[in-house]
Design an enzyme around this catalytic site. Structure first.
Site, PDB file in Angstrom:
ATOM      1  N   GLY A   1       0.786  -1.233   0.000  1.00 26.87           N
ATOM      2  CA  GLY A   1       0.000   0.000   0.000  1.00 26.87           C
ATOM      3  C   GLY A   1       0.810   1.271   0.000  1.00 26.87           C
TER       4      GLY A   1
ATOM      5  N   GLU B   1       4.621  -6.072   1.705  1.00 31.64           N
ATOM      6  CA  GLU B   1       4.219  -6.579   0.380  1.00 31.64           C
ATOM      7  C   GLU B   1       3.954  -5.455  -0.607  1.00 31.64           C
ATOM      8  OE1 GLU B   1       0.593  -8.421   1.590  1.00 31.64           O
ATOM      9  OE2 GLU B   1       1.558 -10.284   2.159  1.00 31.64           O
ATOM     10  N   PRO B   2       4.966  -4.715  -0.999  1.00 30.13           N
ATOM     11  CA  PRO B   2       4.708  -3.635  -1.964  1.00 30.13           C
ATOM     12  C   PRO B   2       4.459  -4.184  -3.362  1.00 30.13           C
ATOM     13  CG  PRO B   2       7.063  -3.830  -1.541  1.00 30.13           C
ATOM     14  CD  PRO B   2       6.384  -4.837  -0.639  1.00 30.13           C
TER      15      PRO B   2
ATOM     16  N   ARG C   1       2.678  -1.735  -6.106  1.00 28.29           N
ATOM     17  CA  ARG C   1       2.797  -0.477  -6.848  1.00 28.29           C
ATOM     18  C   ARG C   1       4.169   0.184  -6.666  1.00 28.29           C
ATOM     19  NH1 ARG C   1      -1.906   2.531  -7.156  1.00 28.29           N
ATOM     20  NH2 ARG C   1      -2.635   1.027  -5.611  1.00 28.29           N
TER      21      ARG C   1
ATOM     22  N   ARG D   1      -7.712   2.796 -14.311  1.00 28.34           N
ATOM     23  CA  ARG D   1      -7.597   3.444 -12.998  1.00 28.34           C
ATOM     24  C   ARG D   1      -8.237   4.833 -12.958  1.00 28.34           C
ATOM     25  NH1 ARG D   1      -3.634   4.861 -10.770  1.00 28.34           N
ATOM     26  NH2 ARG D   1      -4.239   4.373  -8.644  1.00 28.34           N
TER      27      ARG D   1
ATOM     28  N   CYS E   1     -16.296   3.200 -26.171  1.00 32.49           N
ATOM     29  CA  CYS E   1     -17.619   3.817 -26.208  1.00 32.49           C
ATOM     30  C   CYS E   1     -18.106   4.125 -24.801  1.00 32.49           C
ATOM     31  CB  CYS E   1     -18.578   2.895 -26.937  1.00 32.49           C
ATOM     32  SG  CYS E   1     -18.140   2.783 -28.658  1.00 32.49           S
ATOM     33  N   GLU E   2     -17.434   4.994 -24.120  1.00 29.97           N
ATOM     34  CA  GLU E   2     -17.772   5.430 -22.763  1.00 29.97           C
ATOM     35  C   GLU E   2     -17.265   6.851 -22.638  1.00 29.97           C
ATOM     36  OE1 GLU E   2     -18.973   4.169 -19.792  1.00 29.97           O
ATOM     37  OE2 GLU E   2     -19.573   2.362 -20.857  1.00 29.97           O
TER      38      GLU E   2
ATOM     39  N   TYR F   1      -1.306  -2.123 -11.785  1.00 28.91           N
ATOM     40  CA  TYR F   1      -2.766  -2.153 -11.920  1.00 28.91           C
ATOM     41  C   TYR F   1      -3.246  -1.547 -13.238  1.00 28.91           C
ATOM     42  CZ  TYR F   1      -1.958  -3.202  -7.063  1.00 28.91           C
ATOM     43  OH  TYR F   1      -1.464  -3.766  -5.915  1.00 28.91           O
TER      44      TYR F   1
HETATM   45  C1  LIG Z   1      -2.911  -8.164   0.744  1.00 27.98           C
HETATM   46  C2  LIG Z   1      -2.258  -7.201  -0.156  1.00 27.98           C
HETATM   47  N1  LIG Z   1      -0.922  -7.045  -0.090  1.00 27.98           N
HETATM   48  C3  LIG Z   1      -0.273  -6.175  -0.897  1.00 27.98           C
HETATM   49  C4  LIG Z   1      -0.963  -5.412  -1.813  1.00 27.98           C
HETATM   50  C5  LIG Z   1      -0.190  -4.469  -2.685  1.00 27.98           C
HETATM   51  O1  LIG Z   1      -0.586  -3.151  -2.542  1.00 27.98           O
HETATM   52  P1  LIG Z   1       0.241  -2.011  -3.294  1.00 27.98           P
HETATM   53  O2  LIG Z   1       0.352  -2.408  -4.709  1.00 27.98           O
HETATM   54  O3  LIG Z   1      -0.589  -0.788  -3.127  1.00 27.98           O
HETATM   55  O4  LIG Z   1       1.568  -1.908  -2.617  1.00 27.98           O
HETATM   56  C6  LIG Z   1      -2.354  -5.521  -1.909  1.00 27.98           C
HETATM   57  C7  LIG Z   1      -3.114  -4.696  -2.873  1.00 27.98           C
HETATM   58  O5  LIG Z   1      -4.283  -4.734  -3.019  1.00 27.98           O
HETATM   59  C8  LIG Z   1      -3.013  -6.452  -1.059  1.00 27.98           C
HETATM   60  O6  LIG Z   1      -4.333  -6.619  -1.122  1.00 27.98           O
END
Ligand SMILES: Cc1ncc(COP(=O)(O)O)c(C=O)c1O
Length: 464
Positions: free
Chosen positions: A278, A320-321, A323, A360, A391-392, A421
């Site tokens: 996140g 857990e990055p 993005r 997004r 078409c939106e 994403y």
């Molecule tokens: C459980 C979990 N871990 C990690 C992530 C990765 O998030 P981000 O890509 O924002 O770092 C997500 C994204 O939805 C998630 O649901």
């Protein structure tokens, strides 16, 4: 903003969102370092190059729309996270952000684990050669087959998300000799300051076990009572694109409180604490994303203080990055099609992709910037909206873009920060084949890592 239907006419002035475009940038040809891949430059003749490759060559060889991924950028961001969190922590790349074998091989070679949330992502990770013990599986509705596959593959951790899933895992491991490590996903009640659909730890949503209701405590009881499961610890993910570290700190604080209750009730100390991903990135020059080393320091500190204060051994920390690793490393190249002036408002610039390669903007109201890529220009800025070919009317790529007034059909536009994403959420809306992903690396030829879909691919699916 009102979302109520209304007749077209003067009322529009009252119901359209108050849209205050930012001031034009001082230099339309600039490539601000915070939002472009680290290997992005303009050549002497003004053309955008990515890791030394001219974007006109990329477009000529591979077509547009095209995602271009800077391998060295991905790898350097992996190292940034590893260094920031230190050798005692683990960094797992969230494959949902962008999942391809090449990228998973790079992140794995840099020492990261991989976080998957479906059997499909697991399959790609295993076929990329990611060691199974370096894989964690998430998901709020994993099927029995997916769970069985994950157990059979011997993956490192499974994150339990519901009581039904704990029951399934117990059933699948009944009498087994291999006991999968299970983390219990906790919803901490933290409201992450992000878009509603990206916030995941307030109580009223689909992920995890609520701390407030006692469900999280009960989930731990059930995992501990299952002889086939090895309770490894707790997991919390509060949302995505978060800039404010306070949310992570409150979540960490609450999870450690649960760890204390687990110790007091069961005499078990958690070995692992996974604080999810996140971490926000800059999409526009206005975004002031926090430095990852500052986030790392504050997260480590809060976990250390909380645990030491409660007399708990400090668990191994995992983050857990997704993005933050791959987001800034990719650029989408588009070819300009039609250019339409809407008098007194702005210019609509239509490109050859849109919501099928980047949902997004429509889904999250995300903001992007873009630049003329096939040349530079000294023409004055023109307030534009870069729109797709679907078409939106919500098919917007960049809501407010300043592009040079001499923009012409056939020019290439580049939208930075599209690594996360975008391809992974791409669709075939309007039967548009999904674009290719090409990797660039200084001194090497560009390489297709995900091939472009063809109309033939789409026709083959239609078997009626
Ligand atoms: C459980 C979990 N871990 C990690 C992530 C990765 O998030 P981000 O890509 O924002 O770092 C997500 C994204 O939805 C998630 O649901």
């Amino acid at each position: 903003m009102s979302r109520v239907a209304h007749p077209a006419g003067p009322l529009h002035g009252d119901v359209l969102p108050a849209d205050h475009p930012p001031a034009p940038p001082a230099d339309l040809n600039a490539l601000p370092a915070a939002i472009w891949p680290r290997g992005a430059r303009r050549s002497d003749d003004g053309v955008l190059t990515l890791a030394g490759t001219d974007v006109r060559e990329l477009a000529g060889q591979f077509g547009t729309p095209l995602y271009v991924c800077d391998e060295q950028d991905v790898r350097s961001r992996c190292r940034d996270y590893m260094e920031a969190f230190g050798p005692e922590a683990r960094v797992f790349y969230a494959a949902k952000a962008f999942c391809s074998r090449a990228v998973l091989r790079w992140v794995s070679a840099e020492g990261l684990g991989v976080d998957v949330c479906t059997g499909g992502e697991l399959e790609i990770a295993l076929s990329a050669g990611v060691p199974p013990e370096q894989i964690t599986m998430h998901g709020n509705n994993k099927t029995q087959d997916e769970l069985a596959g994950a157990i059979a593959a011997g993956i490192g951790h499974i994150v339990a998300d519901s009581f039904a899933e704990i029951a399934r895992l117990s059933y699948l491991t009944d009498g087994a000799t291999h006991h999968p490590n299970v983390l219990v996903r906790v919803t901490t009640g933290v409201e992450a300051h992000t878009h509603e659909f990206m916030a995941t730890a307030h109580d009223d949503q689909k992920f995890g076990f609520s701390l407030a209701s006692g469900a999280a405590d009960e989930a731990v009881r059930r995992v501990l009572a299952s002889p086939g499961l090895a309770f490894a610890g707790l997991h919390s993910h509060i949302g995505s694109q978060i800039f404010d570290t306070a949310g992570f700190e409150v979540a960490a604080h609450r999870v450690v409180e649960l760890a204390v209750r687990i110790r007091d009730e069961h005499g078990v100390e958690i070995a692992e604490l996974d604080l999810g991903g996140g971490f926000g990135i800059a999409y526009t020059e206005e975004d002031d994303a926090p430095e990852i080393k500052d986030i790392a320091q504050s997260l480590r500190q809060i976990v250390d203080w909380q645990c030491r204060g409660a007399g708990l051994a400090v668990p191994r920390l995992t983050i857990e990055p997704g993005r933050g690793i791959v987001g800034p490393s990719m650029v989408t190249l588009y070819t300009v099609g039609t250019i339409k002036d809407v008098d007194g408002l702005r210019t609509y610039v239509s490109v050859d992709g849109g919501m099928s390669d980047n949902i997004r903007t429509a889904l999250y109201d995300a903001s992007y910037e873009c630049a003329l890529a096939s040349r530079s220009s000294s023409a004055p800025p023109m307030l534009s909206r870069v729109v797709g070919r679907h078409c939106e009317s919500g098919d917007i790529v960049v809501r407010n873009a300043y592009l040079p007034a001499d923009l012409a059909t056939g020019d290439l536009l580049a939208v930075p920060a599209t690594g996360a994403y975008c391809r992974s959420m791409a669709s075939n809306y309007n039967h548009v084949p999904r674009p290719a992903v090409v990797a660039v690396r200084t001194g090497a030829d560009p390489a297709v890592i995900v091939r472009r879909e063809t109309l033939d691919d789409l026709l083959k699916l239609d078997v009626g």
